[in-house]
Design an enzyme around this catalytic site. Structure first.
Site, short mmCIF file in Angstrom:
data_model
loop_
_atom_site.label_atom_id
_atom_site.label_comp_id
_atom_site.label_asym_id
_atom_site.label_seq_id
_atom_site.Cartn_x
_atom_site.Cartn_y
_atom_site.Cartn_z
N ASP A 34 0.84 -1.20 0.00
CA ASP A 34 0.00 0.00 0.00
C ASP A 34 0.88 1.26 0.00
O ASP A 34 1.97 1.24 0.56
CB ASP A 34 -0.91 0.01 1.24
CG ASP A 34 -2.24 0.69 0.97
OD1 ASP A 34 -3.27 0.00 0.94
OD2 ASP A 34 -2.24 1.94 0.78
N GLY A 39 -5.52 4.32 2.39
CA GLY A 39 -5.49 3.23 3.37
C GLY A 39 -4.96 3.72 4.70
O GLY A 39 -4.46 4.84 4.81
N LYS A 92 -3.19 6.93 -13.57
CA LYS A 92 -1.88 6.24 -13.55
C LYS A 92 -1.95 4.97 -12.70
O LYS A 92 -1.41 3.93 -13.07
CB LYS A 92 -0.82 7.15 -12.93
CG LYS A 92 -0.19 8.13 -13.90
CD LYS A 92 1.01 8.75 -13.20
CE LYS A 92 1.53 9.92 -13.98
NZ LYS A 92 2.47 10.72 -13.19
N THR A 93 -2.62 5.08 -11.55
CA THR A 93 -2.72 3.91 -10.68
C THR A 93 -3.46 2.79 -11.39
O THR A 93 -3.04 1.63 -11.36
CB THR A 93 -3.44 4.29 -9.36
OG1 THR A 93 -2.60 5.19 -8.64
CG2 THR A 93 -3.70 3.08 -8.49
N TYR A 146 -11.49 7.58 -13.05
CA TYR A 146 -11.73 6.29 -12.38
C TYR A 146 -12.39 5.31 -13.35
O TYR A 146 -11.89 4.21 -13.56
CB TYR A 146 -12.62 6.54 -11.16
CG TYR A 146 -12.89 5.33 -10.31
CD1 TYR A 146 -11.90 4.76 -9.52
CD2 TYR A 146 -14.17 4.77 -10.27
CE1 TYR A 146 -12.18 3.66 -8.70
CE2 TYR A 146 -14.45 3.68 -9.45
CZ TYR A 146 -13.45 3.13 -8.68
OH TYR A 146 -13.73 2.04 -7.87
P1 NAD Z 1 -9.78 2.14 -0.32
O1 NAD Z 1 -9.50 3.52 -0.74
O2 NAD Z 1 -10.15 1.89 1.11
O3 NAD Z 1 -8.55 1.19 -0.66
C1 NAD Z 1 -7.68 1.40 -1.74
C2 NAD Z 1 -6.27 1.18 -1.23
O4 NAD Z 1 -5.34 1.35 -2.31
C3 NAD Z 1 -5.88 2.19 -0.16
O5 NAD Z 1 -5.30 1.52 0.94
C4 NAD Z 1 -4.86 3.11 -0.86
O6 NAD Z 1 -3.92 3.67 0.02
C5 NAD Z 1 -4.24 2.14 -1.87
N1 NAD Z 1 -3.66 2.80 -3.05
C6 NAD Z 1 -4.22 3.77 -3.81
N2 NAD Z 1 -3.39 4.08 -4.82
C7 NAD Z 1 -2.28 3.29 -4.69
C8 NAD Z 1 -1.07 3.14 -5.42
N3 NAD Z 1 -0.82 3.89 -6.50
N4 NAD Z 1 -0.18 2.23 -4.99
C9 NAD Z 1 -0.41 1.48 -3.89
N5 NAD Z 1 -1.52 1.57 -3.16
C10 NAD Z 1 -2.46 2.47 -3.56
O7 NAD Z 1 -10.92 1.57 -1.27
P2 NAD Z 1 -11.69 0.18 -1.26
O8 NAD Z 1 -13.11 0.48 -1.14
O9 NAD Z 1 -11.06 -0.76 -0.32
O10 NAD Z 1 -11.44 -0.31 -2.76
C11 NAD Z 1 -10.50 -1.31 -3.09
C12 NAD Z 1 -10.61 -1.66 -4.56
O11 NAD Z 1 -11.92 -2.12 -4.85
C13 NAD Z 1 -10.35 -0.46 -5.48
O12 NAD Z 1 -9.60 -0.89 -6.60
C14 NAD Z 1 -11.74 -0.05 -5.91
O13 NAD Z 1 -11.72 0.56 -7.18
C15 NAD Z 1 -12.47 -1.37 -5.92
N6 NAD Z 1 -13.92 -1.16 -5.73
C16 NAD Z 1 -14.44 -0.81 -4.50
C17 NAD Z 1 -15.80 -0.60 -4.37
C18 NAD Z 1 -16.43 -0.26 -3.04
O14 NAD Z 1 -17.65 -0.09 -2.97
N7 NAD Z 1 -15.70 -0.14 -1.96
C19 NAD Z 1 -16.64 -0.73 -5.48
C20 NAD Z 1 -16.07 -1.04 -6.70
C21 NAD Z 1 -14.72 -1.28 -6.82
#
Ligand code: NAD
Ligand code: UDP
Length: 312
Positions: A34, A39, A92-93, A146
């Site tokens: 992470d 996070g 980018k991510t 996104y």
């Molecule tokens: P979140 O923001 O809690 O978790 C995302 C994590 O990725 C964070 O810990 C953040 O620090 C880390 N992160 C971001 N960019 C980064 C990078 N460049 N390098 C390393 N770490 C990086 O969000 P979440 O709800 O836990 O979502 C997790 C995944 O699930 C995401 O890919 C999101 O698109 C997908 N998602 C979530 C939902 C939802 O409802 N929560 C719905 C659809 C998709």
């Protein structure tokens, strides 16, 4: 009992930290990666003493060299305020990050799962959404970094599969909620619960008639693991979500009632490109994975409200 080496990118986030915990309990060795953009260490504090858990601060837009059997690629900010904060970094991510993780998977012959999203359907004109619907996405709006980033990541996954025979899995996650959501990430469930517990106004964007379908985190975790491990070579994309649909206004009422809150509802402007309706068709997940969500909204909300009561 499983004992694989598994990389979870975004492992300190909401979904990632639940997944790490689930896989650790099962006996796997976890490398949690992470960059802590959204996070938090507190999401994984109780995992840090586990000898099978390792934490790596790294940004997936840069290459990574590690040895694992499986990769869950979850790293990406997921709430509109966070992914719109630095939209170029979000793209980018999604894109460079996917290329780096796919390159890694190819080199070490790992199986790799992509956390895609219902946002690939945009503001859908087909309802409920099936995986064969191509979506209705604005490519130049505030949500595009996104939506299009995640769409491009899916393209990359399928090209690595066609071109390099990579073992891929793609899940399209619908709105998920539960303990460990960030209290300030602006998503509707956490916003409403925090507002209700603090007695602040509940902010409904638009008239509240827009719909979403809310899935409790434990249901999603099981779905993702089933998808990674299915033996039928089913690569997806597959919808993972709860097909019970609620209007945002209804959700606000439910949360006010369950928290016995004195908060009142206020109406604010609907954000640009906010989808009017969203609900997964999960017949493919039922057929291929024998998966469907089990936790009703009231039960999941109860646990989530309890969590926020403790941390506020
Ligand atoms: P979140 O923001 O809690 O978790 C995302 C994590 O990725 C964070 O810990 C953040 O620090 C880390 N992160 C971001 N960019 C980064 C990078 N460049 N390098 C390393 N770490 C990086 O969000 P979440 O709800 O836990 O979502 C997790 C995944 O699930 C995401 O890919 C999101 O698109 C997908 N998602 C979530 C939902 C939802 O409802 N929560 C719905 C659809 C998709
Ligand atoms: N929403 C709302 N009030 C809030 C936060 C969100 O009315 O305080 C609405 C938002 O406009 C959207 C829905 O709730 O229609 C779900 O928003 P969220 O950001 O949780 O997820 P997404 O829009 O990505 O599905």
């Amino acid at each position: 009992m499983s004992n694989k080496k598994i990389l979870v990118t975004g492992g300190a986030g909401f979904i990632g930290s639940h997944l790490c915990e689930y896989l650790l309990k099962r006996g796997d060795e976890i490398l949690c990666l992470d960059n802590f953009f959204t996070g938090a260490k507190r999401n994984i504090t109780r995992l840090l003493n586990n000898p099978n858990f390792e934490l790596l601060r790294h940004d997936i837009t840069f290459p990574l060299y590690v040895e694992v059997d499986e990769i869950y690629n979850l790293a990406c900010p997921a709430s509109p305020i966070h992914y719109q904060f630095d939209p170029v970094q979000t793209t980018k991510t999604s894109v460079h990050g996917a290329i780096n993780m796919l390159g890694l998977a190819k080199r070490i012959k790992a199986k790799i799962l992509q956390a895609s999203t219902s946002e690939v359907y945009g503001d859908p004109q087909v309802h409920p959404q099936k995986e064969n619907y191509w979506g209705n996405v604005n490519c130049i709006g505030p949500r595009s970094c996104y939506d299009e980033g995640k769409r491009c990541a899916e393209t990359l996954f399928f090209d690595y599969w066609r071109q390099h025979n990579l073992r891929i899995r793609v899940v399209r996650i619908f709105n998920t909620y539960g303990p460990k959501m960030a209290r300030n990430d602006g998503r509707v469930v956490s916003n409403f619960i925090v507002q209700a517990l603090r007695g602040e106004d509940i902010t409904i964007y638009g008239d509240g008639s827009q719909t979403r379908s809310f899935q409790y985190i434990d249901d999603l975790t099981i779905g993702m693991v089933k998808m990674m491990e299915n033996e039928n070579n089913f690569i997806g994309p597959v919808n993972l979500g709860n097909p019970k649909e609620f209007a945002i206004k209804e959700l606000a009422g439910k949360i006010i009632e369950m928290t016995c809150s004195k908060s009142k509802i206020v109406y604010k402007l609907l954000p640009e490109d906010d989808p009017k309706q969203r609900c997964p068709d999960i017949s493919l997940a039922k057929k291929e994975l024998a998966w469907e969500p089990n936790i009703p909204l009231e039960e999941g909300l109860k646990k989530t409200i309890e969590y926020f009561r403790n941390i506020i």
